[in-house]
Design a protein around this motif. Sequence first.
Motif: not given
Lengths: 112, 337
Positions: A25-27, A46-47, A50, A73, A75, B31, B33-35, B37-38, B41, B64, B67
């Motif tokens: 996943y992303g992190y 990175v995000y 992806l 999510r 990958y 775009l 969603l990953d951010v 979640a991180s 965390e 973001l 990239s």
Amino acid sequence: MDRSQLLRGILDAAVLAVVANEDGYGYDVLRRLRAAGLSDVGDASVYGTLRRLYRGGALTTYVMPSDEGPHRRYYGITARGIVLLDDARAVWTDFSHNLNALLATPLEVRSQ
Amino acid sequence: MTQALPPEPDAYLDALRRALSDLPAEERDDLLLDVEASLAETESDGAESLIARLGPPERFAAELRASAGIPLRVATPPSRSGVLSTIERVAGLLDSSPISARARLALRELAPIWWLVRAYAACALLLVAVGGQWDLLRPFVPLFGTAELGAAVVVMAAIVSVAAGLHARHSRRRGGHRRSWVALNAVLAIATVPALAHGLEAPVSAEQITLAAAPSQPTFGLYDNGVPVQNIYPYTRKGRPLYDVLLYDGFGNPLNITVGPDPDRRVLRTLRGRRVYNSFPIRYYQPGTKVVAHPAAAPLIALPRIVTPVLRVKPARQPLLRPSRGPETTRAGRRRP
């Protein structure tokens, strides 16, 4: 030279390589990139990368529940991603070989 | 455990959304969603402030975007046309306006009051939508069938609204949902003004209601039990019909019937051209002519047989009529006695 600028061009290959190694996943991808020595890589890059690779069909995604916080999510790499990674590897190998040779040339030889 | 700067993933995410507000909600959420979640965390990772670690949200968003290969859109293309999308865009602007965290906190505290108010506004909108009325004695109660049912609807709406508010508070809405939600609130906020203004009106007393049933506005024409009088047919006590009789009230005001300009109506005129509208029965010309087809037309009536002695009136030496300058003659009628 700014390492992050250098990284930008090769980040696609780095991300593809990490995901090809194991789905993440992303992190998680970010952490593994840093663990591999790419400490200057930015979270946002990175995000963003992806997402771009996913939209380009190089990655696939699936969602897994997580104990801490929202769903993650994940990958994974696709066949197209593997082709891209192979291409990038070839380009990088060729490029780095040439650049290594160029940079290895003693300074005083060129200055004459 | 010491924590100098508490991590604020929600605030940081909100700032990112604002910075990416030019994107369609779906794309932006995807775009981020990953951010998101991180952030969830790393929240527990340490005391380091998010801004110190990730940089200002604007720069993060720009990186973001760059990239991800998404160009900056200067003007938001209207994804949907119509009123709703306009409201949504305005709501989006309001939503993204920089309000200090303290103000947001204060608004959050006051939100429950708004939940009740918007429930009432929603009932008012519903009432207007179904074409209902407000209760007259209690103007704050909408009449959905009955006042009791209306009160029940208001209470139900309040419960639903508070439940929705609590739900929204505990599960943050994202993107499109969030914007529709803000838009709905904006609509209700606008509806609040007339709804509350009406609800706070002084209640009408039962007496006023009775009075209001009669036409309070001065209306033109003659009325018989509220129904406009179209014509008057005067008769003598012996049943002889009278024509071109002029009627006045106790103040000397002519009892006029003017329904509006009617070219076919036979209107009496004075020598000076003044129109006389209080002459009865009203006669109508054949359309386009100056001919009354049936000058003696009258409704079928059963004339009462009068036994009361005839009222004795001494013939006045001087006419009771206030003499106008010169003998008035109606153009269509005979000379006045």
